[in-house]
Design an enzyme around this catalytic site. Structure first.
Site, PDB file in Angstrom:
ATOM      1  N   HIS A  61     -11.823 -10.257   3.118  1.00  0.00           N
ATOM      2  CA  HIS A  61     -13.018 -10.172   4.028  1.00  0.00           C
ATOM      3  C   HIS A  61     -14.170  -9.211   3.176  1.00  0.00           C
ATOM      4  O   HIS A  61     -14.924  -8.903   3.529  1.00  0.00           O
ATOM      5  CB  HIS A  61     -13.043  -9.708   5.250  1.00  0.00           C
ATOM      6  CG  HIS A  61     -12.071 -10.418   6.204  1.00  0.00           C
ATOM      7  ND1 HIS A  61     -12.364 -11.680   6.744  1.00  0.00           N
ATOM      8  CD2 HIS A  61     -10.715 -10.153   6.452  1.00  0.00           C
ATOM      9  CE1 HIS A  61     -11.419 -12.189   7.399  1.00  0.00           C
ATOM     10  NE2 HIS A  61     -10.381 -11.176   7.252  1.00  0.00           N
ATOM     11  N   ASN A 134     -11.085 -15.390  13.221  1.00  0.00           N
ATOM     12  CA  ASN A 134     -11.666 -16.358  12.013  1.00  0.00           C
ATOM     13  C   ASN A 134     -12.005 -17.483  12.565  1.00  0.00           C
ATOM     14  O   ASN A 134     -12.225 -17.873  13.621  1.00  0.00           O
ATOM     15  CB  ASN A 134     -10.134 -16.635  11.116  1.00  0.00           C
ATOM     16  CG  ASN A 134      -9.587 -15.520  10.441  1.00  0.00           C
ATOM     17  OD1 ASN A 134     -10.325 -14.515  10.004  1.00  0.00           O
ATOM     18  ND2 ASN A 134      -8.316 -15.641  10.336  1.00  0.00           N
ATOM     19  N   TYR A 345      -6.097  -2.543   9.964  1.00  0.00           N
ATOM     20  CA  TYR A 345      -7.559  -2.717   9.814  1.00  0.00           C
ATOM     21  C   TYR A 345      -8.289  -1.157  10.169  1.00  0.00           C
ATOM     22  O   TYR A 345      -9.016  -1.144   9.342  1.00  0.00           O
ATOM     23  CB  TYR A 345      -8.120  -3.609  10.877  1.00  0.00           C
ATOM     24  CG  TYR A 345      -8.174  -5.095  10.411  1.00  0.00           C
ATOM     25  CD1 TYR A 345      -6.748  -5.861  10.197  1.00  0.00           C
ATOM     26  CD2 TYR A 345      -9.305  -5.929  10.348  1.00  0.00           C
ATOM     27  CE1 TYR A 345      -6.642  -7.039   9.752  1.00  0.00           C
ATOM     28  CE2 TYR A 345      -8.845  -7.175   9.813  1.00  0.00           C
ATOM     29  CZ  TYR A 345      -7.925  -7.816   9.742  1.00  0.00           C
ATOM     30  OH  TYR A 345      -7.856  -9.068   9.179  1.00  0.00           O
TER      31      TYR A 345
END
Length: 519
Positions: A61, A134, A345
């Site tokens: 990303h 997504n 993350y």
């Protein structure tokens, strides 16, 4: 001679410490021809800041576009969850959304075939909630232990620095669960024409928790109120020749310059815990959707995006999203991919931005203050005169609130490493293929078959074609033809794959049932 004035306010240039700069054109030197002096603090500071302008790039990303807006709740869900955004009809919550590519780097062309990230940060009075998803409702793998391998396969070779189809398909030939997402990727949905003209999904199952601690499993889907628009492979190549950043151009033109807005309706699907075993697939498997024919959805709200950031770096580039950023009333499910992302993350943001990432304005909560005992770490921008930085304490009344304890889940058995026993690797990919129109099916076959044809190993081409054949015979036959492999070999491999899937499923089911018997 006529004197002209632009009437510009003459503010004084300063150093980072606020001291005024006397000369920003010439370095200090030892005499008119001498070397530059190390004592020129402004020069050193300026070069040092320039050297560090680029924070570490996101591994995935990396390239994205951010937009501000709000979420408006349509339905009071207070009976299902105590989560702030869903308390009351008409309630509005400020949001920041970052759309992104997934595999490719920070300055890569935006037309490349790739899933697209769709991450939404809700600034609630309970803290920030990140719904990190997504544009595809499914993912390539179902267990986070394979995530680094998958990304490495997609990324350029460590030897040649080239992204290579033979590396990608070599990996995925071992991962039949990828069939559904690969099918979406090589369809025209893999090359969206605009971030504003695509749907989004939270992908994972989450849990809603009510005041009594009762649990419901939920999935979130964003449905665009703008028409869905995708590029064909040919259109993507043509656009890239004219503008390699059409998604950024589109957002900053339509919203930034023209003052347009874009909106998405939020749809909710719900399952009771006792329903999880009612299907021929595992609802916590990220390679699966919850078909609306089996689990109905309803519209619960709308998100409106209406403002681009004032500064790209400060907001879009520094925005830190993590599925672990949850609020009371929303908890993670036992989805194995989500469980890994809860760590990965947040850890990525600690690496990129430091432990104080969530005090950067774009990441900081807006309706509640951060109030904890973390006072150190890089780039700490706030000060505290509080001597007590521990808990419990009799000197400072800063304590937990048992109202917000996590929900309970009964457990029994032993630790294990077994696959989901309901794999069903191919069925939903076939459903997706058959829902495409004739032109869409042709584009998918051409895109995937053409890419597969570049792989030198026949075995890999046969296996990948067999995945698609098990999804749909027409689909697999078309891919096999373009990949240059024998359809008889593909049929034989397809049958072997189905037999292997059934064997694994039976074994995993036996283990799962033996563990359940202990409960």
């Amino acid at each position: 001679m006529i004197s002209m004035s632009l009437n510009i306010q003459a503010d004084t240039l300063t150093r980072q410490n606020g001291a005024p700069v006397g000369d920003n054109q010439n370095s200090q030197t030892a005499g008119p021809w001498g070397p530059v002096l190390l004592q020129d603090s402004h020069l050193i500071e300026k070069l040092a800041a320039f050297d560090r302008e680029r924070i570490p790039e996101r591994v995935v990303h990396a390239r994205g576009v951010g937009i501000h807006g709000y979420y408006e709740n349509y339905e009071d869900l207070s009976d299902d969850t105590i989560a702030a955004p869903f308390q009351g009809e008409g309630k509005k919550t400020e949001v920041f959304v970052r759309f992104s590519s997934v595999v490719h780097g920070h300055l890569s062309p935006e037309t490349l075939r790739d899933p697209r990230g769709f991450a939404v940060k809700f600034y609630t009075e309970q803290g920030n909630w990140d719904l990190v998803g997504n544009n595809f409702p499914v993912f390539f793998i179902r267990d986070a232990i394979k995530f680094p391998d998958m990304v490495h396969a997609f990324k350029p070779s460590p030897v040649t620095n080239k992204q290579d189809a033979k590396r990608i398909f070599d990996f995925f030939s071992h991962v039949p669960e990828s069939t559904h997402t690969l099918t979406m990727l090589f369809s025209d949905y893999g090359t969206p024409a605009s971030y504003l003209n695509m749907d989004g999904s939270g992908v994972h199952a989450f849990k809603f928790i009510d005041e009594q601690g009762h649990v419901k499993y939920v999935k979130f889907t964003w449905k665009s109120n703008q028409p869905i628009k995708n590029f064909t492979a040919e259109e993507a190549m043509k656009v890239q020749g004219m503008d390699f950043q059409p998604h950024t151009t589109d957002v900053y033109t339509r919203i930034g310059e023209n003052g347009e807005t874009a909106s998405w309706d939020l749809y909710l699907q719900e399952l009771e815990p006792e329903q999880l075993d009612d299907f021929d697939f595992n609802p916590l498997d990220t390679t699966k959707i919850w078909p609306e024919s089996l689990v109905s959805s309803r519209k619960i709200g709308r998100m409106v995006l209406n403002r681009v950031p004032d500064n790209f770096f400060e907001e879009t580039e520094q925005a830190a999203f993590a599925p672990s950023n949850l609020i009371p009333g929303i908890e993670p499910s036992e989805d194995r991919m989500l469980q890994g992302r809860l760590f990965s993350y947040a850890d990525t943001q600690r690496y990129r931005l430091g432990v104080n990432a969530y005090r950067i304005p774009i990441n900081a909560p807006k309706k509640v203050e951060i109030n904890n005992h973390e006072q150190h770490g890089k780039l700490r921008t706030t000060s505290s005169a509080r001597d007590v930085n521990y808990q419990p304490s009799r000197r400072l009344d800063l304590n937990e609130d048992p109202t917000y304890r996590y929900s309970s889940k009964p457990l029994a058995g032993m630790t294990q490493q077994i696959p989901y026993y309901k794999e069903q690797n191919f069925k939903q990919a076939g459903d997706f293929y058959r829902n495409l129109d004739k032109e869409g099916r042709m584009h998918l076959i051409n895109n995937l078959g053409g890419a597969l044809a570049t792989v030198p190993e026949e075995e890999i081409r046969v296996i990948m074609s067999a995945f698609m054949y098990n999804a749909d015979k027409e689909y697999g036959t078309g891919v096999a033809k373009l990949a240059g492999v024998s359809i008889s070999q593909v049929r034989a491999e397809a049958k072997a794959l189905m037999d292997e899937q059934a064997t694994r499923a039976a074994k995993a089911k036996q283990v799962a049932e033996s563990l359940a018997a202990l409960m």
